[in-house]
Design a protein around this motif. Structure first.
Motif, PDB file in Angstrom:
ATOM      1  N   LEU A  28      54.341  60.258  27.737  1.00  0.00           N
ATOM      2  CA  LEU A  28      55.157  61.259  27.041  1.00  0.00           C
ATOM      3  C   LEU A  28      54.618  62.666  27.269  1.00  0.00           C
ATOM      4  CD1 LEU A  28      55.944  59.467  23.669  1.00  0.00           C
ATOM      5  CD2 LEU A  28      57.530  59.973  25.531  1.00  0.00           C
ATOM      6  N   ALA A  29      53.312  62.795  27.268  1.00  0.00           N
ATOM      7  CA  ALA A  29      52.710  64.102  27.532  1.00  0.00           C
ATOM      8  C   ALA A  29      53.065  64.578  28.936  1.00  0.00           C
ATOM      9  CB  ALA A  29      51.193  64.031  27.355  1.00  0.00           C
ATOM     10  N   LEU A  30      53.055  63.676  29.904  1.00  0.00           N
ATOM     11  CA  LEU A  30      53.409  64.055  31.273  1.00  0.00           C
ATOM     12  C   LEU A  30      54.876  64.459  31.377  1.00  0.00           C
ATOM     13  CD1 LEU A  30      51.494  61.357  33.315  1.00  0.00           C
ATOM     14  CD2 LEU A  30      50.988  63.797  33.195  1.00  0.00           C
ATOM     15  N   LEU A  31      55.726  63.810  30.615  1.00  0.00           N
ATOM     16  CA  LEU A  31      57.153  64.131  30.669  1.00  0.00           C
ATOM     17  C   LEU A  31      57.479  65.447  29.972  1.00  0.00           C
ATOM     18  CD1 LEU A  31      58.654  60.592  30.061  1.00  0.00           C
ATOM     19  CD2 LEU A  31      58.558  61.862  32.210  1.00  0.00           C
ATOM     20  N   ASN A  32      56.624  65.874  29.050  1.00  0.00           N
ATOM     21  CA  ASN A  32      56.902  67.079  28.267  1.00  0.00           C
ATOM     22  C   ASN A  32      55.950  68.237  28.556  1.00  0.00           C
ATOM     23  OD1 ASN A  32      59.093  66.021  26.643  1.00  0.00           O
ATOM     24  ND2 ASN A  32      57.551  64.696  25.744  1.00  0.00           N
ATOM     25  N   SER A  33      55.015  68.045  29.441  1.00  0.00           N
ATOM     26  CA  SER A  33      54.009  69.050  29.734  1.00  0.00           C
ATOM     27  C   SER A  33      54.566  70.170  30.618  1.00  0.00           C
ATOM     28  CB  SER A  33      52.831  68.380  30.442  1.00  0.00           C
ATOM     29  OG  SER A  33      51.992  69.330  31.045  1.00  0.00           O
ATOM     30  N   ALA A  34      54.347  71.403  30.194  1.00  0.00           N
ATOM     31  CA  ALA A  34      54.766  72.547  31.007  1.00  0.00           C
ATOM     32  C   ALA A  34      54.012  72.559  32.341  1.00  0.00           C
ATOM     33  CB  ALA A  34      54.518  73.843  30.251  1.00  0.00           C
ATOM     34  N   PHE A  35      52.748  72.149  32.314  1.00  0.00           N
ATOM     35  CA  PHE A  35      51.971  72.092  33.543  1.00  0.00           C
ATOM     36  C   PHE A  35      52.595  71.114  34.536  1.00  0.00           C
ATOM     37  CE2 PHE A  35      48.654  70.015  36.083  1.00  0.00           C
ATOM     38  CZ  PHE A  35      48.138  71.116  36.754  1.00  0.00           C
ATOM     39  N   VAL A  36      52.964  69.917  34.066  1.00  0.00           N
ATOM     40  CA  VAL A  36      53.541  68.910  34.953  1.00  0.00           C
ATOM     41  C   VAL A  36      54.907  69.364  35.459  1.00  0.00           C
ATOM     42  CG1 VAL A  36      54.340  66.523  35.128  1.00  0.00           C
ATOM     43  CG2 VAL A  36      52.219  67.039  33.933  1.00  0.00           C
ATOM     44  N   VAL A  37      55.694  70.000  34.610  1.00  0.00           N
ATOM     45  CA  VAL A  37      56.997  70.517  35.041  1.00  0.00           C
ATOM     46  C   VAL A  37      56.798  71.572  36.130  1.00  0.00           C
ATOM     47  CG1 VAL A  37      59.045  71.803  34.324  1.00  0.00           C
ATOM     48  CG2 VAL A  37      58.163  69.960  32.885  1.00  0.00           C
ATOM     49  N   ASP A  38      55.822  72.437  35.954  1.00  0.00           N
ATOM     50  CA  ASP A  38      55.533  73.447  36.988  1.00  0.00           C
ATOM     51  C   ASP A  38      55.086  72.787  38.295  1.00  0.00           C
ATOM     52  OD1 ASP A  38      56.189  75.532  35.311  1.00  0.00           O
ATOM     53  OD2 ASP A  38      54.101  75.995  34.781  1.00  0.00           O
ATOM     54  N   ARG A  39      54.252  71.761  38.198  1.00  0.00           N
ATOM     55  CA  ARG A  39      53.817  71.041  39.400  1.00  0.00           C
ATOM     56  C   ARG A  39      54.999  70.339  40.067  1.00  0.00           C
ATOM     57  NH1 ARG A  39      50.944  74.129  38.457  1.00  0.00           N
ATOM     58  NH2 ARG A  39      51.860  74.733  40.413  1.00  0.00           N
ATOM     59  N   SER A  45      68.795  71.059  43.531  1.00  0.00           N
ATOM     60  CA  SER A  45      67.382  71.434  43.416  1.00  0.00           C
ATOM     61  C   SER A  45      66.808  71.001  42.074  1.00  0.00           C
ATOM     62  CB  SER A  45      67.216  72.944  43.585  1.00  0.00           C
ATOM     63  OG  SER A  45      67.494  73.310  44.919  1.00  0.00           O
ATOM     64  N   LEU A  46      67.579  71.145  41.016  1.00  0.00           N
ATOM     65  CA  LEU A  46      67.116  70.697  39.695  1.00  0.00           C
ATOM     66  C   LEU A  46      66.950  69.183  39.665  1.00  0.00           C
ATOM     67  CD1 LEU A  46      69.249  73.014  37.396  1.00  0.00           C
ATOM     68  CD2 LEU A  46      66.794  73.169  37.864  1.00  0.00           C
ATOM     69  N   ALA A  47      67.825  68.472  40.341  1.00  0.00           N
ATOM     70  CA  ALA A  47      67.691  67.017  40.425  1.00  0.00           C
ATOM     71  C   ALA A  47      66.391  66.650  41.152  1.00  0.00           C
ATOM     72  CB  ALA A  47      68.898  66.410  41.139  1.00  0.00           C
ATOM     73  N   TRP A  48      66.063  67.402  42.195  1.00  0.00           N
ATOM     74  CA  TRP A  48      64.815  67.141  42.919  1.00  0.00           C
ATOM     75  C   TRP A  48      63.601  67.395  42.043  1.00  0.00           C
ATOM     76  CZ3 TRP A  48      63.379  64.438  46.911  1.00  0.00           C
ATOM     77  CH2 TRP A  48      64.340  64.069  47.843  1.00  0.00           C
ATOM     78  N   VAL A  49      63.646  68.411  41.208  1.00  0.00           N
ATOM     79  CA  VAL A  49      62.533  68.669  40.282  1.00  0.00           C
ATOM     80  C   VAL A  49      62.359  67.473  39.348  1.00  0.00           C
ATOM     81  CG1 VAL A  49      61.709  70.114  38.378  1.00  0.00           C
ATOM     82  CG2 VAL A  49      62.728  71.176  40.404  1.00  0.00           C
ATOM     83  N   ASP A  50      63.449  66.974  38.795  1.00  0.00           N
ATOM     84  CA  ASP A  50      63.373  65.806  37.911  1.00  0.00           C
ATOM     85  C   ASP A  50      62.806  64.598  38.650  1.00  0.00           C
ATOM     86  OD1 ASP A  50      64.471  67.346  35.909  1.00  0.00           O
ATOM     87  OD2 ASP A  50      66.453  66.408  36.002  1.00  0.00           O
ATOM     88  N   PHE A  51      63.247  64.391  39.883  1.00  0.00           N
ATOM     89  CA  PHE A  51      62.752  63.262  40.662  1.00  0.00           C
ATOM     90  C   PHE A  51      61.251  63.392  40.921  1.00  0.00           C
ATOM     91  CE2 PHE A  51      61.740  61.200  44.693  1.00  0.00           C
ATOM     92  CZ  PHE A  51      62.069  59.898  44.371  1.00  0.00           C
ATOM     93  N   CYS A  52      60.822  64.567  41.311  1.00  0.00           N
ATOM     94  CA  CYS A  52      59.399  64.775  41.587  1.00  0.00           C
ATOM     95  C   CYS A  52      58.564  64.613  40.319  1.00  0.00           C
ATOM     96  CB  CYS A  52      59.181  66.143  42.217  1.00  0.00           C
ATOM     97  SG  CYS A  52      59.782  66.221  43.928  1.00  0.00           S
ATOM     98  N   GLN A  53      59.086  65.060  39.189  1.00  0.00           N
ATOM     99  CA  GLN A  53      58.378  64.861  37.930  1.00  0.00           C
ATOM    100  C   GLN A  53      58.252  63.369  37.622  1.00  0.00           C
ATOM    101  OE1 GLN A  53      60.044  66.820  34.517  1.00  0.00           O
ATOM    102  NE2 GLN A  53      58.327  66.268  33.213  1.00  0.00           N
ATOM    103  N   MET A  54      59.296  62.616  37.905  1.00  0.00           N
ATOM    104  CA  MET A  54      59.249  61.172  37.691  1.00  0.00           C
ATOM    105  C   MET A  54      58.167  60.529  38.566  1.00  0.00           C
ATOM    106  SD  MET A  54      60.148  57.960  39.078  1.00  0.00           S
ATOM    107  CE  MET A  54      60.948  58.547  40.530  1.00  0.00           C
ATOM    108  N   LEU A  55      58.058  60.968  39.802  1.00  0.00           N
ATOM    109  CA  LEU A  55      57.016  60.421  40.673  1.00  0.00           C
ATOM    110  C   LEU A  55      55.622  60.714  40.116  1.00  0.00           C
ATOM    111  CD1 LEU A  55      58.283  61.253  44.282  1.00  0.00           C
ATOM    112  CD2 LEU A  55      58.287  59.017  43.151  1.00  0.00           C
ATOM    113  N   LEU A  56      55.448  61.915  39.596  1.00  0.00           N
ATOM    114  CA  LEU A  56      54.144  62.312  39.066  1.00  0.00           C
ATOM    115  C   LEU A  56      53.807  61.616  37.752  1.00  0.00           C
ATOM    116  CD1 LEU A  56      54.273  66.153  39.795  1.00  0.00           C
ATOM    117  CD2 LEU A  56      53.102  64.374  41.123  1.00  0.00           C
ATOM    118  N   ALA A  57      54.809  61.158  37.023  1.00  0.00           N
ATOM    119  CA  ALA A  57      54.586  60.495  35.736  1.00  0.00           C
ATOM    120  C   ALA A  57      54.556  58.973  35.860  1.00  0.00           C
ATOM    121  CB  ALA A  57      55.662  60.909  34.744  1.00  0.00           C
TER     122      ALA A  57
END
Length: 95
Positions: free
Chosen positions: A6-17, A75-87
């Protein structure tokens, strides 16, 4: 732990990454298949399986449709996808 995810899904740092990761993937590859392969290879150190490629394409299409009223839906969809990979567990844990 569930709270860690949950922290990874809501973290500003992870969203930026995830934004930086998505920008890199979009910049380095011209089509979705090449981008998906690069994303999986970069995040998880392996090529995606064919079922993963299909699921990822469906995810990107669905997310882009959700963002249709914005300036850059794909592009926003790609951000969501990349966040999913990181989480994902495969990124977080070594087996």
């Amino acid at each position: 732990m569930p709270l860690q995810t949950l922290a990874l899904l809501n973290s500003a740092f992870v969203v930026d990454r995830a934004k930086a990761f998505a920008a890199r993937v979009e910049h380095e590859s011209q089509d979705d298949t090449a981008r998906l392969r690069l994303a999986y290879l970069t995040a998880w150190g392996r090529e995606p399986q064919s079922a993963e490629l299909e699921s990822a394409r469906q995810f990107l299409d669905t997310q882009a449709a959700e963002y249709q009223s914005t300036a850059n839906p794909r592009s926003l969809a790609w951000v969501d996808f990349c966040q999913m990979l990181l989480a994902a567990n495969e990124f977080l844990y070594v087996e």
